[in-house]
Design an enzyme around this catalytic site. Structure first.
Site, PDB file in Angstrom:
ATOM      1  N   LYS A 138       0.758  -1.335   0.030  1.00 56.43           N
ATOM      2  CA  LYS A 138       0.019  -0.047   0.079  1.00 56.43           C
ATOM      3  C   LYS A 138       0.993   1.232   0.007  1.00 56.43           C
ATOM      4  O   LYS A 138       1.440   1.471   0.876  1.00 56.43           O
ATOM      5  CB  LYS A 138      -1.022   0.049   1.362  1.00 56.43           C
ATOM      6  CG  LYS A 138      -2.268   0.580   1.173  1.00 56.43           C
ATOM      7  CD  LYS A 138      -2.176   1.938   0.730  1.00 56.43           C
ATOM      8  CE  LYS A 138      -2.147   2.842   1.902  1.00 56.43           C
ATOM      9  NZ  LYS A 138      -1.912   4.291   1.380  1.00 56.43           N
TER      10      LYS A 138
ATOM     11  N   GLY B 157       7.067   5.258   8.067  1.00 56.55           N
ATOM     12  CA  GLY B 157       6.066   6.373   8.016  1.00 56.55           C
ATOM     13  C   GLY B 157       6.143   7.279   9.363  1.00 56.55           C
ATOM     14  O   GLY B 157       7.041   6.932  10.343  1.00 56.55           O
ATOM     15  N   SER B 158       4.941   7.892   9.962  1.00 56.66           N
ATOM     16  CA  SER B 158       5.002   8.526  11.058  1.00 56.66           C
ATOM     17  C   SER B 158       4.574   7.962  12.290  1.00 56.66           C
ATOM     18  O   SER B 158       4.143   6.864  12.098  1.00 56.66           O
ATOM     19  CB  SER B 158       3.909   9.420  10.979  1.00 56.66           C
ATOM     20  OG  SER B 158       2.713   9.194  10.840  1.00 56.66           O
TER      21      SER B 158
ATOM     22  N   GLU C 277       9.328   1.641  11.032  1.00 64.31           N
ATOM     23  CA  GLU C 277      10.310   2.420  11.095  1.00 64.31           C
ATOM     24  C   GLU C 277       9.678   3.734  10.839  1.00 64.31           C
ATOM     25  O   GLU C 277       8.963   4.379  10.061  1.00 64.31           O
ATOM     26  CB  GLU C 277      11.300   2.244   9.512  1.00 64.31           C
ATOM     27  CG  GLU C 277      11.676   1.065   9.214  1.00 64.31           C
ATOM     28  CD  GLU C 277      13.038   0.646   9.951  1.00 64.31           C
ATOM     29  OE1 GLU C 277      13.935   1.780  10.213  1.00 64.31           O
ATOM     30  OE2 GLU C 277      13.415  -0.520  10.123  1.00 64.31           O
TER      31      GLU C 277
ATOM     32  N   GLU D 231       9.550  16.544  15.100  1.00 69.32           N
ATOM     33  CA  GLU D 231      10.127  16.249  13.397  1.00 69.32           C
ATOM     34  C   GLU D 231       9.275  17.361  12.429  1.00 69.32           C
ATOM     35  O   GLU D 231       8.123  17.291  12.671  1.00 69.32           O
ATOM     36  CB  GLU D 231      10.045  14.943  13.255  1.00 69.32           C
ATOM     37  CG  GLU D 231      10.195  14.574  11.685  1.00 69.32           C
ATOM     38  CD  GLU D 231      10.027  13.254  11.166  1.00 69.32           C
ATOM     39  OE1 GLU D 231       9.127  12.643  11.539  1.00 69.32           O
ATOM     40  OE2 GLU D 231      11.017  12.507  10.989  1.00 69.32           O
TER      41      GLU D 231
HETATM   42  P1  NAD Z   1       2.254   8.821   7.439  1.00 64.52           P
HETATM   43  O1  NAD Z   1       2.632   7.736   8.631  1.00 64.52           O
HETATM   44  O2  NAD Z   1       1.329   9.771   7.318  1.00 64.52           O
HETATM   45  O3  NAD Z   1       1.857   7.721   6.129  1.00 64.52           O
HETATM   46  C1  NAD Z   1       2.990   6.516   5.630  1.00 64.52           C
HETATM   47  C2  NAD Z   1       1.747   5.390   5.068  1.00 64.52           C
HETATM   48  O4  NAD Z   1       0.866   5.101   5.953  1.00 64.52           O
HETATM   49  C3  NAD Z   1       0.996   6.099   3.787  1.00 64.52           C
HETATM   50  O5  NAD Z   1       1.197   5.002   3.033  1.00 64.52           O
HETATM   51  C4  NAD Z   1      -0.319   6.447   4.420  1.00 64.52           C
HETATM   52  O6  NAD Z   1      -1.330   6.090   3.349  1.00 64.52           O
HETATM   53  C5  NAD Z   1      -0.327   5.244   5.378  1.00 64.52           C
HETATM   54  N1  NAD Z   1      -1.408   5.428   6.336  1.00 64.52           N
HETATM   55  C6  NAD Z   1      -1.942   6.901   6.832  1.00 64.52           C
HETATM   56  N2  NAD Z   1      -2.922   6.567   7.889  1.00 64.52           N
HETATM   57  C7  NAD Z   1      -2.937   5.207   7.908  1.00 64.52           C
HETATM   58  C8  NAD Z   1      -3.828   4.511   8.793  1.00 64.52           C
HETATM   59  N3  NAD Z   1      -4.699   4.671   9.652  1.00 64.52           N
HETATM   60  N4  NAD Z   1      -3.855   2.824   8.806  1.00 64.52           N
HETATM   61  C9  NAD Z   1      -2.811   2.368   8.025  1.00 64.52           C
HETATM   62  N5  NAD Z   1      -1.915   3.181   7.010  1.00 64.52           N
HETATM   63  C10 NAD Z   1      -2.094   4.415   7.199  1.00 64.52           C
HETATM   64  O7  NAD Z   1       3.879   9.063   6.997  1.00 64.52           O
HETATM   65  P2  NAD Z   1       4.389  10.301   5.402  1.00 64.52           P
HETATM   66  O8  NAD Z   1       3.907  11.517   5.949  1.00 64.52           O
HETATM   67  O9  NAD Z   1       3.860   9.348   4.324  1.00 64.52           O
HETATM   68  O10 NAD Z   1       5.804  10.016   5.801  1.00 64.52           O
HETATM   69  C11 NAD Z   1       6.626  10.782   6.605  1.00 64.52           C
HETATM   70  C12 NAD Z   1       6.941   9.993   7.865  1.00 64.52           C
HETATM   71  O11 NAD Z   1       7.785   9.014   7.533  1.00 64.52           O
HETATM   72  C13 NAD Z   1       7.895  10.849   8.810  1.00 64.52           C
HETATM   73  O12 NAD Z   1       7.442  10.865  10.003  1.00 64.52           O
HETATM   74  C14 NAD Z   1       9.379  10.304   8.247  1.00 64.52           C
HETATM   75  O13 NAD Z   1      10.278  10.276   9.379  1.00 64.52           O
HETATM   76  C15 NAD Z   1       8.753   8.817   8.358  1.00 64.52           C
HETATM   77  N6  NAD Z   1       9.901   7.896   7.607  1.00 64.52           N
HETATM   78  C16 NAD Z   1      10.751   7.304   8.271  1.00 64.52           C
HETATM   79  C17 NAD Z   1      11.837   6.591   7.630  1.00 64.52           C
HETATM   80  C18 NAD Z   1      12.556   5.556   8.509  1.00 64.52           C
HETATM   81  O14 NAD Z   1      13.110   4.809   7.701  1.00 64.52           O
HETATM   82  N7  NAD Z   1      12.579   5.480   9.549  1.00 64.52           N
HETATM   83  C19 NAD Z   1      11.864   6.689   6.450  1.00 64.52           C
HETATM   84  C20 NAD Z   1      11.104   7.559   5.468  1.00 64.52           C
HETATM   85  C21 NAD Z   1      10.220   8.304   6.387  1.00 64.52           C
END
Ligand code: NAD
Length: 495
Positions: A189, A242-243, A265, A399
């Site tokens: 996804k 992600g976050s 991550e 962040e």
């Molecule tokens: P996000 O958490 O908003 O989204 C990430 C993914 O999760 C997307 O595909 C989104 O559609 C999905 N998502 C959102 N809500 C969800 C839910 N309720 N249930 C299941 N899936 C859901 O993050 P973002 O804004 O896309 O990315 C930025 C974040 O990612 C930052 O916090 C960044 O630090 C982190 N990040 C971490 C790493 C790492 O390796 N540690 C690498 C890149 C980014």
């Protein structure tokens, strides 16, 4: 070498509306709905992606399960799986420019970075795990003479992968490649605002000979398609980048469903620590600027907290400021742009809120802070530096995920380590010093997944990347990543 003419020749190619990829076929979402995709380069609509929902996730998981159970991939001879993975990597590389340009139009990363960090990095990752397929062995346990203890490494089943919009190919490959190499099936996804290149590489996987149903992609909203994947009773492992907020939800989904394994991550607030005895302050300053401003700061390991020893503080901040002001924020498809666009209007608004808050809390703005290039209709922010940060200020704790650097001053190693660790995160860090003993003491003292010494970022696929504390669990990259995608099964045989 990137060729500007070749980029310009394809930069306006129409992008047809994209469907889901389930069971080897391109299909519309059951609801028939789609999501518009806007380019951060100019704010204009680029195309649409299918808005997958729970029924589509269910169909994809069923296709993945069927493929896993009948062994078309999971029990294929390792040497054959390896051949297909190598062909997959070759195809990603062959289409590298097309993929890089498409990705930049989707999420705004400057092409000079995206080309290497996206398709080329993904191809390397796929190759790394392709090579591992017939080189990682099970074990014979050192048992007593009258028994034989064997440890088999078995694929687990269906892996659900949810990835973010920054570096979708690089981070996507960090999940998909080891999962597939270990023999699992995958349902991916992607993020709503960066799905196009991942859909494209899933087509390339089919072209490489990967059997239908092994690698499925369902695009859609996180809180709908992502949630359905997280809650699905037949997903065995959930891997996520992600976050932190979404990461917490995934742990909940697991608890509410089938206790699937969850590997996260998450974000960071990584300290880049410059001691007065750094080997070269000019190199350190340039690296500090690049370590936060490339990809408009949308890098999980970005060095967003710059810790500078008091005796060189003023001189060093001035150096970083001058470099930041020379970095060209420009058209992400121009090979000369050092910084591209912020990925979306929502993210740009968030960045600006952090800037307003930093000023309100009394940090000193050294440079930047404004939205620029508004005439393009795209989302651009000048590289921004705030000095005089106090550890309790928002900018020192949260962040931003934007091109915003906060500077803190310290005296000596002890204070540097204390400030570095004064965060809920523990992803990346760096120490600049010529003193070998100090470097090793700091490596031990800093709580983070990676400590760079006299550099920032750039680690290759041979070493793991993972966070501690609220930056996550489990590791991407290196052979260690395979551990997330295999079960250890013991055979205990009485002789
Ligand atoms: P996000 O958490 O908003 O989204 C990430 C993914 O999760 C997307 O595909 C989104 O559609 C999905 N998502 C959102 N809500 C969800 C839910 N309720 N249930 C299941 N899936 C859901 O993050 P973002 O804004 O896309 O990315 C930025 C974040 O990612 C930052 O916090 C960044 O630090 C982190 N990040 C971490 C790493 C790492 O390796 N540690 C690498 C890149 C980014």
């Amino acid at each position: 070498m990137l060729d500007q003419a070749a980029i310009d020749a394809i930069r306006h190619d129409p992008v047809s509306p994209r469907q889901l990829l389930i069971g080897g076929k391109s299909v519309a979402a059951v609801s028939g709905k789609s999501i518009p995709v806007f380019s951060p380069i100019d704010g204009k609509q680029l195309t649409t992606i299918a808005e997958g929902g729970a029924e589509d996730i269910d169909a994809a998981v069923k296709a993945a399960r069927e493929a896993f159970d009948d062994g078309r991939w999971s029990r294929m001879a390792p040497a054959q799986r390896k051949k297909i993975m190598h062909r997959f990597a070759d195809l990603i590389e062959k289409h590298a420019l097309e993929l890089a340009v498409l990705g930049v139009r989707d999420n705004g990363t400057e092409i000079s970075m995206a080309y290497k960090a996206e398709p080329l990095s993904a191809a390397n990752t796929v190759r790394f795990y392709a090579e591992a397929i017939d080189k990682v062995y099970g074990e014979v346990a050192p048992t007593a003479d009258n028994v034989l203890g064997l440890v088999h490494r078995e694929p687990i089943g269906v892996v659900g992968a949810i990835v973010p919009w920054n570096f979708p190919l690089m981070i996507g490959a960090w999940k998909i490649a080891p999962a597939l190499a270990a023999g699992n099936s995958v349902v991916l996804k992607p993020a709503e605002i960066a799905s196009l290149t991942l859909l494209r590489i899933a087509e390339l996987a089919l072209e490489a000979g990967m059997p239908d149903g092994v690698f499925n992609v369902v695009t859609g909203q996180g809180r709908v398609a992502g949630e359905a994947l997280g809650l699905h009773m037949d997903v065995d492992v959930l891997v996520f980048t992600g976050s932190g907020g979404v990461g917490r939800r995934l742990l909940e989904y697991s608890a509410r469903s089938n206790i699937k394994r969850v590997y996260l991550e998450l974000g960071g607030k990584s300290p880049n620590i410059v001691f007065a005895d750094a080997p070269d302050l000019d190199v350190a300053a340039k690296t500090a600027a690049f370590g936060i401003f490339r990809n408009a700061g949308q890098v999980c390991v970005a060095g967003s907290r710059l810790l500078v020893e008091a005796s060189i503080h003023d001189e060093f901040v001035e150096k970083v400021k001058q470099i930041a002001e020379k970095m060209t924020v420009g058209d992400p498809l121009d090979v000369n742009s050092a910084i591209g666009a912020v990925s979306s209007e929502v993210q740009l608004e968030k960045d600006l809120e952090f800037i307003t808050e930093a000023e309100r809390e009394g940090a000193r703005r050294v440079t930047g802070g404004e939205r620029i290039r508004t005439e393009t209709g795209g989302y651009y922010l000048a590289p921004t530096i705030f000095d005089g940060l106090k550890p309790d200020m928002t900018l020192a704790r949260e962040e931003v995920f934007g091109p915003v650097l906060g500077v803190l001053k310290f005296e000596g190693e002890e204070e540097a380590a204390r400030l570095a660790n004064d965060t809920v995160y523990g992803l990346a860090s760096a120490v600049w010093t010529q003193n070998l003993s100090r470097a090793h003491r700091m490596i031990r003292a800093i709580k983070a997944g990676v400590v760079h010494v006299n550099t920032y970022g750039g680690a290759d696929g041979t070493v793991p990347l993972g966070g501690v504390k609220q930056s996550g669990n489990g590791h991407d990259k290196s052979l260690h990543a395979l551990d997330k995608y295999v079960d250890l099964k013991t055979a205990w045989i009485q002789l």
